[in-house]
Design an enzyme around this catalytic site. Sequence first.
Site, PDB file in Angstrom:
ATOM      1  N   GLU A  41      37.846  44.340  31.549  1.00  0.00           N
ATOM      2  CA  GLU A  41      37.929  42.978  30.736  1.00  0.00           C
ATOM      3  C   GLU A  41      38.176  42.940  29.685  1.00  0.00           C
ATOM      4  O   GLU A  41      38.171  44.288  28.746  1.00  0.00           O
ATOM      5  CB  GLU A  41      36.295  42.661  31.109  1.00  0.00           C
ATOM      6  CG  GLU A  41      35.573  41.995  31.630  1.00  0.00           C
ATOM      7  CD  GLU A  41      34.777  43.342  32.944  1.00  0.00           C
ATOM      8  OE1 GLU A  41      34.847  44.630  32.190  1.00  0.00           O
ATOM      9  OE2 GLU A  41      33.329  42.859  33.528  1.00  0.00           O
TER      10      GLU A  41
ATOM     11  N   TYR B 169      37.481  48.859  35.962  1.00  0.00           N
ATOM     12  CA  TYR B 169      36.844  47.644  35.014  1.00  0.00           C
ATOM     13  C   TYR B 169      37.703  47.424  34.055  1.00  0.00           C
ATOM     14  O   TYR B 169      38.066  48.172  33.590  1.00  0.00           O
ATOM     15  CB  TYR B 169      35.581  47.793  35.282  1.00  0.00           C
ATOM     16  CG  TYR B 169      34.982  46.680  35.980  1.00  0.00           C
ATOM     17  CD1 TYR B 169      35.082  45.156  36.008  1.00  0.00           C
ATOM     18  CD2 TYR B 169      33.830  46.816  36.450  1.00  0.00           C
ATOM     19  CE1 TYR B 169      34.889  44.268  37.057  1.00  0.00           C
ATOM     20  CE2 TYR B 169      33.233  45.712  37.576  1.00  0.00           C
ATOM     21  CZ  TYR B 169      33.579  44.968  37.572  1.00  0.00           C
ATOM     22  OH  TYR B 169      32.888  44.314  38.600  1.00  0.00           O
TER      23      TYR B 169
ATOM     24  N   ARG C 135      48.590  38.815  46.043  1.00  0.00           N
ATOM     25  CA  ARG C 135      47.528  38.032  46.016  1.00  0.00           C
ATOM     26  C   ARG C 135      47.385  37.155  44.515  1.00  0.00           C
ATOM     27  O   ARG C 135      47.273  38.518  43.542  1.00  0.00           O
ATOM     28  CB  ARG C 135      47.044  38.152  46.658  1.00  0.00           C
ATOM     29  CG  ARG C 135      46.927  37.703  48.340  1.00  0.00           C
ATOM     30  CD  ARG C 135      45.902  37.277  49.240  1.00  0.00           C
ATOM     31  NE  ARG C 135      46.477  35.472  49.337  1.00  0.00           N
ATOM     32  CZ  ARG C 135      47.049  35.129  50.220  1.00  0.00           C
ATOM     33  NH1 ARG C 135      48.169  35.853  51.260  1.00  0.00           N
ATOM     34  NH2 ARG C 135      47.030  34.056  50.378  1.00  0.00           N
TER      35      ARG C 135
ATOM     36  N   THR D 139      51.720  31.364  41.628  1.00  0.00           N
ATOM     37  CA  THR D 139      51.455  32.374  42.714  1.00  0.00           C
ATOM     38  C   THR D 139      52.780  33.560  42.436  1.00  0.00           C
ATOM     39  O   THR D 139      53.407  33.312  42.589  1.00  0.00           O
ATOM     40  CB  THR D 139      50.988  31.567  43.920  1.00  0.00           C
ATOM     41  OG1 THR D 139      51.875  31.191  44.580  1.00  0.00           O
ATOM     42  CG2 THR D 139      49.530  31.517  43.155  1.00  0.00           C
TER      43      THR D 139
ATOM     44  N   ASP E 155      52.982  23.378  38.187  1.00  0.00           N
ATOM     45  CA  ASP E 155      52.497  24.397  39.031  1.00  0.00           C
ATOM     46  C   ASP E 155      53.409  24.921  39.960  1.00  0.00           C
ATOM     47  O   ASP E 155      54.347  24.275  41.338  1.00  0.00           O
ATOM     48  CB  ASP E 155      51.305  24.077  39.824  1.00  0.00           C
ATOM     49  CG  ASP E 155      50.940  25.259  40.545  1.00  0.00           C
ATOM     50  OD1 ASP E 155      51.513  25.797  41.292  1.00  0.00           O
ATOM     51  OD2 ASP E 155      50.336  24.968  41.847  1.00  0.00           O
TER      52      ASP E 155
ATOM     53  N   LYS F 221      54.093  34.476  46.876  1.00  0.00           N
ATOM     54  CA  LYS F 221      54.688  33.634  48.089  1.00  0.00           C
ATOM     55  C   LYS F 221      56.312  34.068  47.943  1.00  0.00           C
ATOM     56  O   LYS F 221      56.229  35.071  48.299  1.00  0.00           O
ATOM     57  CB  LYS F 221      54.362  32.551  47.220  1.00  0.00           C
ATOM     58  CG  LYS F 221      52.774  31.539  47.638  1.00  0.00           C
ATOM     59  CD  LYS F 221      52.874  30.282  47.461  1.00  0.00           C
ATOM     60  CE  LYS F 221      51.227  29.333  47.905  1.00  0.00           C
ATOM     61  NZ  LYS F 221      50.517  30.077  46.341  1.00  0.00           N
TER      62      LYS F 221
HETATM   63  N1  DSN Z   1      47.951  27.740  50.601  1.00  0.00           N
HETATM   64  C1  DSN Z   1      48.737  27.600  49.571  1.00  0.00           C
HETATM   65  C2  DSN Z   1      49.990  26.648  50.613  1.00  0.00           C
HETATM   66  O1  DSN Z   1      50.035  26.858  51.434  1.00  0.00           O
HETATM   67  O2  DSN Z   1      50.451  25.928  49.941  1.00  0.00           O
HETATM   68  C3  DSN Z   1      49.102  26.914  48.397  1.00  0.00           C
HETATM   69  O3  DSN Z   1      46.698  27.359  48.145  1.00  0.00           O
END
Ligand code: DSN
Length: 420
Positions: A59, A57, A239, A230, A203, A233
Site C-alpha cells: 500500500e 502487500y 490484466r 487496460t 479510454d 488487450k
Molecule cells: N470486456 C472488455 C471488452 O470486451 O471490450 C471491456 O471491458
Amino acid sequence: MPTSDQRAQLAQSDHEIFLALKGEEARQRAGLELIPSENYAFPEVLTLLGSAFTNKYSEGYPGRRYYGGQEHTDRIETLARDRAKALFRAEHANVQPLSGSPMNQAVYLGLLEPGDTILAMDLSHGGHLTHGAPVSHMGRLFNFVRYKTDPSTGAIDFDQLRAVARQTRPKLVVCGYSSYPRDYDYADFRRVADEVGALTMADVSHIGGLIAANVMRNPLDAGFDFMTTTTHKSLRGPRGGLILCKEKFAKKIDASVFPGLQGGPHMNQVAAAAVTFRLAALPAFRAYAEAVLGNAKALAEALLARRVRLVTGGTDNHLLVIDTVQSFGIDGAVAQEVLDRVGLTTNKQVIPDDPNPPMRPSGIRLGTPAPTARGMGEAEMAEIGAIIAEALAANGDHAAEESLAARTRALTSRFPVPGL
Ligand code: DSN
C-alpha cells in the site's frame, strides 16, 4: 507460468482445477480467440503473474509505503511508471488500477463530484459499461449524457456532440470505445471540451498497444488531460489498468486510486506491466501492431467479398462488427454459438441503436490482436473470413460445421499459442 513441478503439485492437491486448467489450455491451442479485447499475454507476463511478487502487500507508492520490505517492489513500480510515461509520452502514470473499471472510476471519482455531468459515447454505438451504463454504479453516481455516430460510416456527429455539450455543460468529455471499428481525431473532442470548459479523457483500452506502437493516434499528443488503458488487450500484458495524465492532476489521481478506491496493489501485475511496457517499446512490437491493423483489413475484405454486412462498412483499427441479422438472418447469440462449434471464439454484440436486447443482440464482434500474436497473417485472415461466412450461412448443418471445425484445427495447429 507454472513449472512442471508446480503443475504436478496442483494435479495432486486439486485434480478438478488441474483438469480445468488443462482443458482451457487445450481450448486455447485448438481454437482461435477472435474477441477483440482478448490476447495471448507475453510469456514473460505469465512468468511474473505466478511469481513471488504475488505474496507482497505494498500500500502506498514507491518511497512512501505503509509496510516494510519494499526494496524490490519500489524498483518495479518506479520502472513501470517511467516506462509507461516514455511509451505513451505522458507526464504522469499510475500503474496500480486493478483493472479497467477501477481505472476509469478512479478518474471520475478523483476529479468530479457526484451528480456532475459526463459526456460519453452512446453504449450501443460502441461505448463501454464504465462510460456510464445505467446498470453501473458510475451510471447512478454521475449524470451521463450521450453522443452518437453515423452507423453507416462510423463518423462521430460532432454537431450533435457540440449541441449536447453546450446544453449540458459537462465537467468531463470521454471518448474511447469497446466496439467501434474506426479511428477519430482527438483534437475534435478537445475543441468542444475547451469550448465548454470540460476536462478530456480517452479510454483507449482496446487500442493501447496500437498507440504504444505508434500505429494509431495518441490522445495525449492532442493535449488530452487523461488517457486510460487496460494492459491486457492489444498490449499483451497482465490484466490490469493504467492511468496517464498531465502532471497537474498527478496528486489527485494517485490519491483517488489509493487510498480512495483500492487497497494494496497487485505487485505481480505491476511487475508484469513493467516488462510489458519494455517489450512494447521494441521494433518487433511495432511490426506486430502493424500486422494487427493489416490483418483486420484483410479479414474485413474477406467478409465483405462474401457479402457480409459490417457495421460502418469496414475497419480502421483492430476490430470488426458483423450485423448477423442483416447478413445471415440470425441474431448475435446464435452466431456466437455457431462459431464456437467451429472453434472460433467471438462475442455477441449490440450494434448502433440495436432494436434487440443485449443477450440477443444483432451482431458479433471480431478482432485480430490474438491471431496476430500467434503469427497469423493475411492469408490466414482470408481463411478465417471464409470459415466465418460459411459457418454462419450453414444454418446449423452438422456436417458442414464438422468440416469447418477441421479447417480451424488445420489452421491453429500451424500456429502455437505463445507461452503455452
Ligand atoms: N470486456 C472488455 C471488452 O470486451 O471490450 C471491456 O471491458
